[in-house]
Design a protein around this motif. Sequence first.
Motif, mmCIF file in Angstrom:
data_model
loop_
_atom_site.group_PDB
_atom_site.id
_atom_site.type_symbol
_atom_site.label_atom_id
_atom_site.label_comp_id
_atom_site.label_asym_id
_atom_site.label_seq_id
_atom_site.Cartn_x
_atom_site.Cartn_y
_atom_site.Cartn_z
ATOM 1 N N ILE A 105 9.140 0.308 -11.220
ATOM 2 C CA ILE A 105 10.357 0.112 -10.368
ATOM 3 C C ILE A 105 9.720 0.194 -8.910
ATOM 4 O O ILE A 105 10.342 -0.703 -8.149
ATOM 5 C CB ILE A 105 11.374 1.130 -10.416
ATOM 6 C CG1 ILE A 105 12.457 0.777 -9.546
ATOM 7 C CG2 ILE A 105 10.923 2.664 -10.124
ATOM 8 C CD1 ILE A 105 13.113 -0.689 -9.699
ATOM 9 N N VAL A 106 8.931 1.034 -8.270
ATOM 10 C CA VAL A 106 8.343 0.946 -7.068
ATOM 11 C C VAL A 106 7.111 -0.246 -6.899
ATOM 12 O O VAL A 106 7.466 -1.267 -5.825
ATOM 13 C CB VAL A 106 7.801 1.965 -6.591
ATOM 14 C CG1 VAL A 106 7.428 2.305 -5.036
ATOM 15 C CG2 VAL A 106 8.793 3.381 -6.959
ATOM 16 N N ALA A 132 11.746 15.065 5.219
ATOM 17 C CA ALA A 132 10.357 15.004 4.677
ATOM 18 C C ALA A 132 10.251 14.279 3.610
ATOM 19 O O ALA A 132 9.581 13.519 3.384
ATOM 20 C CB ALA A 132 9.905 16.659 4.545
ATOM 21 N N LEU A 133 11.324 14.431 2.825
ATOM 22 C CA LEU A 133 11.362 13.318 1.538
ATOM 23 C C LEU A 133 11.269 11.806 2.038
ATOM 24 O O LEU A 133 10.616 11.262 1.558
ATOM 25 C CB LEU A 133 12.598 13.713 0.588
ATOM 26 C CG LEU A 133 12.614 15.114 0.248
ATOM 27 C CD1 LEU A 133 14.004 15.424 -0.468
ATOM 28 C CD2 LEU A 133 11.389 15.216 -0.834
ATOM 29 N N TRP A 134 12.282 11.514 3.090
ATOM 30 C CA TRP A 134 12.356 10.259 3.274
ATOM 31 C C TRP A 134 11.091 9.614 3.874
ATOM 32 O O TRP A 134 10.733 8.603 3.549
ATOM 33 C CB TRP A 134 13.343 10.248 4.566
ATOM 34 C CG TRP A 134 13.326 8.711 4.925
ATOM 35 C CD1 TRP A 134 12.775 8.219 6.293
ATOM 36 C CD2 TRP A 134 14.083 7.562 4.390
ATOM 37 N NE1 TRP A 134 13.182 6.925 6.517
ATOM 38 C CE2 TRP A 134 13.960 6.602 5.410
ATOM 39 C CE3 TRP A 134 14.641 7.508 3.313
ATOM 40 C CZ2 TRP A 134 14.491 5.209 5.170
ATOM 41 C CZ3 TRP A 134 15.538 6.097 3.059
ATOM 42 C CH2 TRP A 134 15.398 5.121 3.892
ATOM 43 N N ALA A 186 13.962 5.556 0.148
ATOM 44 C CA ALA A 186 12.725 5.546 1.013
ATOM 45 C C ALA A 186 11.640 4.688 0.273
ATOM 46 O O ALA A 186 10.904 3.925 1.285
ATOM 47 C CB ALA A 186 12.205 6.860 1.149
ATOM 48 N N ASN A 187 11.245 4.636 -0.854
ATOM 49 C CA ASN A 187 10.205 4.009 -1.681
ATOM 50 C C ASN A 187 10.534 2.584 -1.481
ATOM 51 O O ASN A 187 9.482 1.708 -0.861
ATOM 52 C CB ASN A 187 9.937 4.400 -3.163
ATOM 53 C CG ASN A 187 9.386 5.658 -3.255
ATOM 54 O OD1 ASN A 187 9.663 6.179 -4.549
ATOM 55 N ND2 ASN A 187 8.726 6.229 -2.505
ATOM 56 N N ILE A 188 11.702 1.980 -1.683
ATOM 57 C CA ILE A 188 12.078 0.663 -1.341
ATOM 58 C C ILE A 188 12.044 0.187 -0.142
ATOM 59 O O ILE A 188 11.522 -1.106 0.357
ATOM 60 C CB ILE A 188 13.646 0.245 -2.082
ATOM 61 C CG1 ILE A 188 13.596 0.843 -3.594
ATOM 62 C CG2 ILE A 188 13.995 -1.075 -1.816
ATOM 63 C CD1 ILE A 188 12.418 0.186 -4.243
ATOM 64 N N ALA A 189 12.249 0.924 1.022
ATOM 65 C CA ALA A 189 12.206 0.779 2.419
ATOM 66 C C ALA A 189 10.569 0.540 2.657
ATOM 67 O O ALA A 189 10.392 -0.351 3.356
ATOM 68 C CB ALA A 189 12.769 1.678 3.317
ATOM 69 N N GLY A 190 9.745 1.226 2.012
ATOM 70 C CA GLY A 190 8.334 1.266 2.214
ATOM 71 C C GLY A 190 7.879 -0.011 1.644
ATOM 72 O O GLY A 190 6.835 -0.872 2.260
ATOM 73 N N CYS A 191 8.402 -0.215 0.389
ATOM 74 C CA CYS A 191 8.167 -1.659 -0.174
ATOM 75 C C CYS A 191 8.389 -2.907 0.563
ATOM 76 O O CYS A 191 7.657 -3.868 0.663
ATOM 77 C CB CYS A 191 8.722 -1.765 -1.487
ATOM 78 S SG CYS A 191 8.045 -0.343 -2.776
ATOM 79 N N ALA A 238 6.117 6.290 3.238
ATOM 80 C CA ALA A 238 4.741 6.114 3.247
ATOM 81 C C ALA A 238 4.447 5.607 1.824
ATOM 82 O O ALA A 238 3.253 4.930 1.539
ATOM 83 C CB ALA A 238 4.068 7.446 3.647
ATOM 84 N N ALA A 239 4.879 6.197 0.694
ATOM 85 C CA ALA A 239 4.551 5.981 -0.678
ATOM 86 C C ALA A 239 4.785 4.460 -0.841
ATOM 87 O O ALA A 239 4.075 3.805 -1.799
ATOM 88 C CB ALA A 239 5.151 6.811 -1.538
#
Length: 305
Positions: A248-249, A75-77, A163-168, A82-83
Motif C-alpha cells: 500500500i505504501v 511524532a507519529l505524523w 502520513a505515509n501517503i502524504a510522504g509518497c 519521512a517513511a
Amino acid sequence: MAEKSSKEGKKEPKDEVKAAQDGDGSPKSQDPAPGSGLSRKEKQQVREGVRHRPAVVYEIIRVQGEIELRRPVSALWWSGVAAGISIGFSFLTEAALAAALPASEWTSIIAKLGYAVGFLIVILGHQQLFTENVLTAVLPVMARKQVHWLLKMLRLWGIVLAANIAGCAIFALALAYLPITPTHVDAALSEIVDTVMRNTPAEMFAKGIGAGWLIAALVWILSSTEHVEFIVIGLLTYLIALFGFTHIVAGSVEALYGVFTGSVGLEPAVFRFFLPTLGGNVFGGTVLFSVLSYAQVREEIYAEP
C-alpha cells in the motif's frame, strides 16, 4: 514447631515452576549440564545462542506495539511522512537499475533488488510504516481485549497511513515535476506504473495479502534475531517485488506518480489500486499472521505461572 517446620519445608507448585525457570520465563534446561566441562564464558555463549521461544517474541512485539500506541500525534505524523518519502527510493532505485541494465530476460530480476532500498531506509531508520504497524499495533489489542486499546490502534493506523501517503505524494510530485531523473529512467518509472496498474482489483487484493504476510513475518523475525537486519529486510522485501505483490505504501508512490504524469486516472488509482491493496495488506498482516501468531502462544502466555 514441627508443624511450622513442615510448612516451611514444603514448596508450593508455583515456586517449583518458578525455580525451574530463568528470569525470562524460559526453562532452565537451556543451561549447560554441570559436568559439561565448559568455561563460564562458554556457558554464557550457550545461553545467548538459544533461540527465543515464540511466546518471548510475541511479548517483545506486543510491548513495542504498546509503546507505539502511546506516542504523540506529532511524532507519529512526521515519522510517517519521512517513511513515505523514504519508501519512494524503492520505486526510483528499481527504475534506475532497470534503465541501466542491458535488455535481457534477467534484467527485471536484478532490477527488483532496488525495491528493498526504501524499506531498508525506513526500517533501519525506525520510521513509521503502516504495514509494520499492522502487526505491532494489533497484538496489544488482542492481548488486552478492550475497546480503549482498539481505538488507540485505529488512531495509530489512521495517522500513520495518512502520513505515509502524504510522504509518497511529496516524493511522486518531485519525480514528476522536478528535473531529477533522465529520460530513460522516466521511461522505466512509467513502465513500473503500467505493470502495477494492469492488475484487476481482485488481483490487487490477493497480491496485497502476500505483501502483508511478508511484512508481518519481517517484523516477527527482526524481533527474534540480531545482527542480520540488513539481510532479512533486503530478502523479504525483494520477494515482494519478485512475486509482484502489492504494497500500500510503496505502491502509492507508483500510483501517485502515474496520476501526476497523467498516465493513471485518480479513480483507478483509488478504486483499482489503493482500496483493494489496503484491504489485502491488512488482511494478510492482521487476520492471517497476527491471529495465527497469537494462537500459537496464547496457552503459553496465559498458562498458570
